[in-house]
Structure formats: structure tokens, C-alpha cells
Write a protein that holds these residues in place. Structure first.
Motif, PDB file in Angstrom:
ATOM      1  N   ASP A   1      27.793  13.601   2.529  1.00  0.00           N
ATOM      2  CA  ASP A   1      28.473  12.837   3.571  1.00  0.00           C
ATOM      3  C   ASP A   1      27.477  12.023   4.390  1.00  0.00           C
ATOM      4  O   ASP A   1      26.290  12.335   4.435  1.00  0.00           O
ATOM      5  CB  ASP A   1      29.226  13.777   4.528  1.00  0.00           C
ATOM      6  CG  ASP A   1      30.208  14.662   3.804  1.00  0.00           C
ATOM      7  OD1 ASP A   1      31.112  14.119   3.144  1.00  0.00           O
ATOM      8  OD2 ASP A   1      30.063  15.894   3.873  1.00  0.00           O
ATOM      9  N   TYR A   2      28.011  10.999   5.079  1.00  0.00           N
ATOM     10  CA  TYR A   2      27.236  10.203   6.024  1.00  0.00           C
ATOM     11  C   TYR A   2      27.914  10.351   7.374  1.00  0.00           C
ATOM     12  O   TYR A   2      29.086   9.988   7.524  1.00  0.00           O
ATOM     13  CB  TYR A   2      27.201   8.725   5.608  1.00  0.00           C
ATOM     14  CG  TYR A   2      26.426   7.864   6.571  1.00  0.00           C
ATOM     15  CD1 TYR A   2      25.061   7.673   6.408  1.00  0.00           C
ATOM     16  CD2 TYR A   2      27.051   7.252   7.651  1.00  0.00           C
ATOM     17  CE1 TYR A   2      24.335   6.886   7.300  1.00  0.00           C
ATOM     18  CE2 TYR A   2      26.333   6.467   8.549  1.00  0.00           C
ATOM     19  CZ  TYR A   2      24.983   6.293   8.364  1.00  0.00           C
ATOM     20  OH  TYR A   2      24.274   5.521   9.250  1.00  0.00           O
ATOM     21  N   LEU A   3      27.188  10.920   8.346  1.00  0.00           N
ATOM     22  CA  LEU A   3      27.719  11.125   9.693  1.00  0.00           C
ATOM     23  C   LEU A   3      26.893  10.311  10.681  1.00  0.00           C
ATOM     24  O   LEU A   3      25.666  10.422  10.708  1.00  0.00           O
ATOM     25  CB  LEU A   3      27.666  12.601  10.086  1.00  0.00           C
ATOM     26  CG  LEU A   3      28.289  13.610   9.115  1.00  0.00           C
ATOM     27  CD1 LEU A   3      28.113  15.029   9.631  1.00  0.00           C
ATOM     28  CD2 LEU A   3      29.746  13.298   8.875  1.00  0.00           C
ATOM     29  N   SER A   4      27.565   9.498  11.483  1.00  0.00           N
ATOM     30  CA  SER A   4      26.903   8.689  12.498  1.00  0.00           C
ATOM     31  C   SER A   4      27.564   8.992  13.838  1.00  0.00           C
ATOM     32  O   SER A   4      28.748   8.693  14.030  1.00  0.00           O
ATOM     33  CB  SER A   4      27.043   7.203  12.157  1.00  0.00           C
ATOM     34  OG  SER A   4      26.471   6.409  13.173  1.00  0.00           O
ATOM     35  N   VAL A   5      26.783   9.582  14.756  1.00  0.00           N
ATOM     36  CA  VAL A   5      27.327  10.047  16.033  1.00  0.00           C
ATOM     37  C   VAL A   5      26.472   9.489  17.163  1.00  0.00           C
ATOM     38  O   VAL A   5      25.245   9.501  17.081  1.00  0.00           O
ATOM     39  CB  VAL A   5      27.351  11.588  16.080  1.00  0.00           C
ATOM     40  CG1 VAL A   5      27.854  12.102  17.413  1.00  0.00           C
ATOM     41  CG2 VAL A   5      28.200  12.140  14.935  1.00  0.00           C
ATOM     42  N   GLY A   6      27.129   9.023  18.219  1.00  0.00           N
ATOM     43  CA  GLY A   6      26.425   8.557  19.411  1.00  0.00           C
ATOM     44  C   GLY A   6      25.811   9.738  20.140  1.00  0.00           C
ATOM     45  O   GLY A   6      25.330  10.677  19.512  1.00  0.00           O
ATOM     46  N   PRO A   7      25.816   9.775  21.460  1.00  0.00           N
ATOM     47  CA  PRO A   7      25.270  10.908  22.215  1.00  0.00           C
ATOM     48  C   PRO A   7      25.981  12.205  21.806  1.00  0.00           C
ATOM     49  O   PRO A   7      27.201  12.294  21.875  1.00  0.00           O
ATOM     50  CB  PRO A   7      25.565  10.551  23.672  1.00  0.00           C
ATOM     51  CG  PRO A   7      25.765   9.071  23.682  1.00  0.00           C
ATOM     52  CD  PRO A   7      26.335   8.721  22.345  1.00  0.00           C
ATOM     53  N   ASN A   8      25.208  13.169  21.356  1.00  0.00           N
ATOM     54  CA  ASN A   8      25.768  14.386  20.771  1.00  0.00           C
ATOM     55  C   ASN A   8      25.593  15.579  21.712  1.00  0.00           C
ATOM     56  O   ASN A   8      24.601  16.285  21.646  1.00  0.00           O
ATOM     57  CB  ASN A   8      25.103  14.655  19.425  1.00  0.00           C
ATOM     58  CG  ASN A   8      25.742  15.784  18.655  1.00  0.00           C
ATOM     59  OD1 ASN A   8      26.953  15.966  18.719  1.00  0.00           O
ATOM     60  ND2 ASN A   8      24.935  16.533  17.926  1.00  0.00           N
ATOM     61  N   ALA A   9      26.598  15.813  22.556  1.00  0.00           N
ATOM     62  CA  ALA A   9      26.568  16.990  23.432  1.00  0.00           C
ATOM     63  C   ALA A   9      27.183  18.190  22.742  1.00  0.00           C
ATOM     64  O   ALA A   9      27.006  19.320  23.165  1.00  0.00           O
ATOM     65  CB  ALA A   9      27.316  16.695  24.726  1.00  0.00           C
TER      66      ALA A   9
END
Length: 143
Positions: free
Chosen positions: A110-118
Motif C-alpha cells: 500500500d501507499y499511505l500519505s498522511v499529513g500531521p499524524n497525531a
């Protein structure tokens, strides 16, 4: 006369105040799945490849790609769970995750793209590429 009006207003406020203080029902997440609007606290794709687009997710919301090679785009913050399911999925959550938010790749690459990860970003099994802008590092990601 004024005294009776004041009493009536006080009595009415005792009835109305609890209504104003009650917790509103949770508004369901609204997404499009392959171009069709779908609402609910749980939104599912199909067993095939899907394009799913959603706004933000509250902590009680979940979006599941299920099978196939899914493309899931979340434009608001993820407070609930976004799961790609089986297949090689692309999951994008540019606004990031809150403390309770989870972005999961699950099985396959998979390809996961996440902004700020709290919250948490987890590639799952398979060879996964994960990118977070800041915050908690992703887990189970090989690239």
C-alpha cells in the motif's frame, strides 16, 4: 401581571433548557464511493477497486475500502478509522489524523500519505510505502 409573566418565563426555561443542553446526534460522514454519495458512520467500498472520497471523520466514523486496489482520499482530519483492506491501496489524508485517528493499509503493498499524524499510520502486511508530514512515525512500512 409582571409577576405572572416572570413566573411563566421561568417555568418555560425549565422545560427548554434541558432540550438546549442535550447532546446532538452524531452527524454521519458523507463520502462518494465510485461517484455515488454514501452516508453513515461506516462507509464501505466494494470487493473490487474503488475510488472513495470523504471529508473529515469523527472518532466514531470508519471508511473501509474492502477488496481491490482502492484509492481513498480524505480531505478533512481523520478522527476515526480509514482502512484500505485487501489489495494494493492508495490512501491519502492530507489534513492528518487526530489522537484517535488511524490510517491502515492492511494486506498487500500500500501507499499511505498522511499529513500531521497525531494518531497512527500502519501499513500492515506487504511492502508498504508510508509518508507522514509530522508527528508519530508510521509503523509496518518498509519504504
Amino acid at each position: 401581571m409582571i409577576r405572572h409573566t416572570v413566573r411563566a418565563l421561568c417555568a418555560a426555561s425549565l422545560v427548554i433548557a434541558p432540550l438546549a443542553l442535550s447532546t446532538p446526534a452524531h452527524a454521519a460522514v458523507t463520502c462518494t464511493v465510485n461517484g455515488i454519495a454514501v452516508s453513515g458512520t461506516t462507509v464501505n467500498g466494494t470487493s473490487g477497486s474503488d475510488f472513495i472520497r470523504c471529508g473529515g471523520l469523527a472518532p466514531t466514523d470508519s471508511v473501509n475500502g474492502l477488496g481491490g486496489n482502492d484509492f481513498i482520499l480524505v480531505t478533512g482530519a481523520v478522527g476515526g478509522i480509514v482502512s484500505g483492506g485487501a489489495g494494493s491501496d492508495y490512501v491519502q489524508a492530507d489534513a492528518g489524523t487526530t489522537g484517535s485517528g488511524q490510517v491502515l493499509g492492511n494486506a498487500d503493498g500500500d501507499y499511505l500519505s498522511v499529513g500531521p499524524n497525531a494518531g497512527s499510520t500502519n501499513g500492515g502486511t506487504g511492502l508498504d510505502f508510508c509518508r507522514v508530514a509530522s508527528g508519530n512515525p508510521p509503523v509496518n512500512c518498509e519504504f
